[in-house]
Design a protein around this motif. Sequence first.
Motif, PDB file in Angstrom:
ATOM      1  N   PHE A 171       0.603  -1.278   0.273  1.00 33.42           N
ATOM      2  CA  PHE A 171       0.058  -0.064  -0.114  1.00 33.42           C
ATOM      3  C   PHE A 171       0.850   1.205   0.114  1.00 33.42           C
ATOM      4  N   ARG A 172       0.679   2.179  -0.824  1.00 29.96           N
ATOM      5  CA  ARG A 172       1.194   3.475  -0.921  1.00 29.96           C
ATOM      6  C   ARG A 172       0.307   4.780  -0.739  1.00 29.96           C
ATOM      7  N   ASN A 173       0.823   5.581  -0.206  1.00 29.79           N
ATOM      8  CA  ASN A 173       0.172   6.986  -0.185  1.00 29.79           C
ATOM      9  C   ASN A 173       0.010   7.539  -1.034  1.00 29.79           C
ATOM     10  N   CYS A 174      -1.027   7.927  -1.957  1.00 30.28           N
ATOM     11  CA  CYS A 174      -0.972   8.677  -3.244  1.00 30.28           C
ATOM     12  C   CYS A 174      -1.931   9.642  -3.152  1.00 30.28           C
ATOM     13  N   LYS A 175      -1.533  10.654  -3.810  1.00 30.73           N
ATOM     14  CA  LYS A 175      -2.563  11.922  -4.059  1.00 30.73           C
ATOM     15  C   LYS A 175      -2.848  12.085  -5.699  1.00 30.73           C
ATOM     16  N   PRO A 176      -3.998  11.516  -5.870  1.00 29.64           N
ATOM     17  CA  PRO A 176      -4.545  11.733  -7.257  1.00 29.64           C
ATOM     18  C   PRO A 176      -4.911  13.230  -7.464  1.00 29.64           C
ATOM     19  N   VAL A 177      -4.667  13.523  -8.826  1.00 34.50           N
ATOM     20  CA  VAL A 177      -5.205  15.130  -9.132  1.00 34.50           C
ATOM     21  C   VAL A 177      -6.092  14.593 -10.299  1.00 34.50           C
ATOM     22  N   LEU A 178      -7.393  15.141 -10.040  1.00 34.75           N
ATOM     23  CA  LEU A 178      -8.186  15.008 -11.340  1.00 34.75           C
ATOM     24  C   LEU A 178      -8.119  16.251 -12.266  1.00 34.75           C
ATOM     25  N   ALA A 179      -7.777  15.947 -13.667  1.00 36.90           N
ATOM     26  CA  ALA A 179      -7.391  17.233 -14.471  1.00 36.90           C
ATOM     27  C   ALA A 179      -7.751  16.726 -15.847  1.00 36.90           C
ATOM     28  N   ALA A 180      -8.477  17.654 -16.439  1.00 35.58           N
ATOM     29  CA  ALA A 180      -8.987  17.418 -17.797  1.00 35.58           C
ATOM     30  C   ALA A 180      -8.716  18.830 -18.595  1.00 35.58           C
ATOM     31  N   TRP A 181      -8.919  18.583 -19.931  1.00 31.67           N
ATOM     32  CA  TRP A 181      -8.983  19.806 -20.930  1.00 31.67           C
ATOM     33  C   TRP A 181     -10.009  19.623 -21.755  1.00 31.67           C
ATOM     34  N   LEU A 182     -11.037  20.441 -21.557  1.00 32.02           N
ATOM     35  CA  LEU A 182     -12.259  20.481 -22.277  1.00 32.02           C
ATOM     36  C   LEU A 182     -12.282  21.771 -23.066  1.00 32.02           C
ATOM     37  N   ALA A 183     -11.879  22.103 -24.284  1.00 33.76           N
ATOM     38  CA  ALA A 183     -11.811  22.912 -25.125  1.00 33.76           C
ATOM     39  C   ALA A 183     -13.199  23.388 -25.751  1.00 33.76           C
ATOM     40  N   ASP A 184     -14.181  22.579 -25.654  1.00 28.97           N
ATOM     41  CA  ASP A 184     -15.469  22.824 -26.299  1.00 28.97           C
ATOM     42  C   ASP A 184     -16.463  23.363 -25.452  1.00 28.97           C
ATOM     43  N   TYR A 185     -16.523  24.668 -25.337  1.00 25.31           N
ATOM     44  CA  TYR A 185     -17.423  25.521 -24.275  1.00 25.31           C
ATOM     45  C   TYR A 185     -18.760  24.981 -24.389  1.00 25.31           C
ATOM     46  N   PRO A 186     -19.597  24.780 -25.238  1.00 25.22           N
ATOM     47  CA  PRO A 186     -20.933  24.296 -25.168  1.00 25.22           C
ATOM     48  C   PRO A 186     -21.126  22.828 -24.248  1.00 25.22           C
ATOM     49  N   LYS A 187     -20.019  22.127 -24.662  1.00 25.81           N
ATOM     50  CA  LYS A 187     -20.135  20.810 -24.031  1.00 25.81           C
ATOM     51  C   LYS A 187     -19.643  20.828 -22.416  1.00 25.81           C
ATOM     52  N   TYR A 188     -18.616  22.041 -22.336  1.00 29.92           N
ATOM     53  CA  TYR A 188     -18.478  22.325 -20.825  1.00 29.92           C
ATOM     54  C   TYR A 188     -19.585  22.807 -20.031  1.00 29.92           C
ATOM     55  N   SER A 189     -20.261  23.611 -20.632  1.00 31.41           N
ATOM     56  CA  SER A 189     -21.497  24.332 -20.193  1.00 31.41           C
ATOM     57  C   SER A 189     -22.431  23.165 -19.687  1.00 31.41           C
ATOM     58  N   ASP A 190     -22.785  22.278 -20.774  1.00 31.29           N
ATOM     59  CA  ASP A 190     -23.821  21.126 -20.648  1.00 31.29           C
ATOM     60  C   ASP A 190     -23.254  20.480 -19.624  1.00 31.29           C
ATOM     61  N   LEU A 191     -22.184  19.881 -19.452  1.00 36.14           N
ATOM     62  CA  LEU A 191     -21.710  19.002 -18.395  1.00 36.14           C
ATOM     63  C   LEU A 191     -21.934  19.643 -17.201  1.00 36.14           C
ATOM     64  N   HIS A 192     -21.710  21.081 -16.779  1.00 33.61           N
ATOM     65  CA  HIS A 192     -21.916  21.367 -15.695  1.00 33.61           C
ATOM     66  C   HIS A 192     -23.214  22.163 -15.419  1.00 33.61           C
ATOM     67  N   HIS A 193     -23.937  21.888 -16.206  1.00 34.38           N
ATOM     68  CA  HIS A 193     -25.605  22.333 -16.106  1.00 34.38           C
ATOM     69  C   HIS A 193     -25.580  23.900 -16.143  1.00 34.38           C
ATOM     70  N   LEU A 194     -24.685  24.443 -16.774  1.00 27.85           N
ATOM     71  CA  LEU A 194     -24.770  25.841 -16.876  1.00 27.85           C
ATOM     72  C   LEU A 194     -25.470  26.511 -18.117  1.00 27.85           C
ATOM     73  N   GLY A 195     -26.325  27.534 -17.559  1.00 27.32           N
ATOM     74  CA  GLY A 195     -27.076  28.181 -18.932  1.00 27.32           C
ATOM     75  C   GLY A 195     -25.921  28.778 -19.981  1.00 27.32           C
ATOM     76  N   GLN A 196     -26.657  29.220 -21.120  1.00 32.27           N
ATOM     77  CA  GLN A 196     -25.839  29.719 -22.159  1.00 32.27           C
ATOM     78  C   GLN A 196     -25.635  31.219 -21.880  1.00 32.27           C
ATOM     79  N   HIS A 197     -24.283  31.527 -22.424  1.00 36.05           N
ATOM     80  CA  HIS A 197     -23.784  32.792 -22.290  1.00 36.05           C
ATOM     81  C   HIS A 197     -23.414  33.418 -20.867  1.00 36.05           C
ATOM     82  N   VAL A 198     -22.964  32.362 -19.955  1.00 32.87           N
ATOM     83  CA  VAL A 198     -22.755  32.638 -18.559  1.00 32.87           C
ATOM     84  C   VAL A 198     -21.220  32.248 -18.339  1.00 32.87           C
ATOM     85  N   CYS A 199     -20.793  33.173 -17.353  1.00 33.97           N
ATOM     86  CA  CYS A 199     -19.159  32.692 -17.408  1.00 33.97           C
ATOM     87  C   CYS A 199     -19.086  31.398 -16.577  1.00 33.97           C
TER      88      CYS A 199
END
Length: 161
Positions: free
Chosen positions: A83-111
């Motif tokens: 057993f090892r002590n590990c610190k996972p880091v979740l990282a991703a690059w999502l360049a498609d803004y509409p998909k990002y907004s959809d994934l996070h349930h954000l409305g359109q044209h919001v920051c």
Amino acid sequence: MTIGNLSSKIRQMPSTHSVVMVTLLPIPIKNRNITQKRLDEQRQTNRKVLNEVLRQLLQPLTLKQNPSARSGYYNVLCAYGNFRNCKPVLAAWLADYPKYSDLHHLGQHVCSWCECPKNKLGEYVHPDKQHHRRDHNLYRILSDANTNAVDAELSSRHVHR
């Protein structure tokens, strides 16, 4: 999934086997000749399915499933049987803004970074009066509550279910 401290040259070489497939995300069939109402219903269903897949995939990283993670480190069984002590880091690059907004349930044209009102986008904001950053964990907790008051709160933050 890959280890983050590998060079991109190594990660991009298939012969190194440095990337492991964790899951296949469902991709819905594109229906072209359906009504707008049916298309909206299908999009909502697709969003729910994708979010549920991601929730199940990432469940082992939550504190409920792994109490040892309170310190930020997890006890992980390594290839040598230790057993090892590990610190996972979740990282991703999502360049498609509409998909990002959809994934996070954000409305359109919001920051996607902060809760800036739509009518204030692009305006200068003094550093002392910055808008609150988006807290997606809070949105998930609120969404799970499923009440009218919660719906109003999420709507005021331009978040939909």
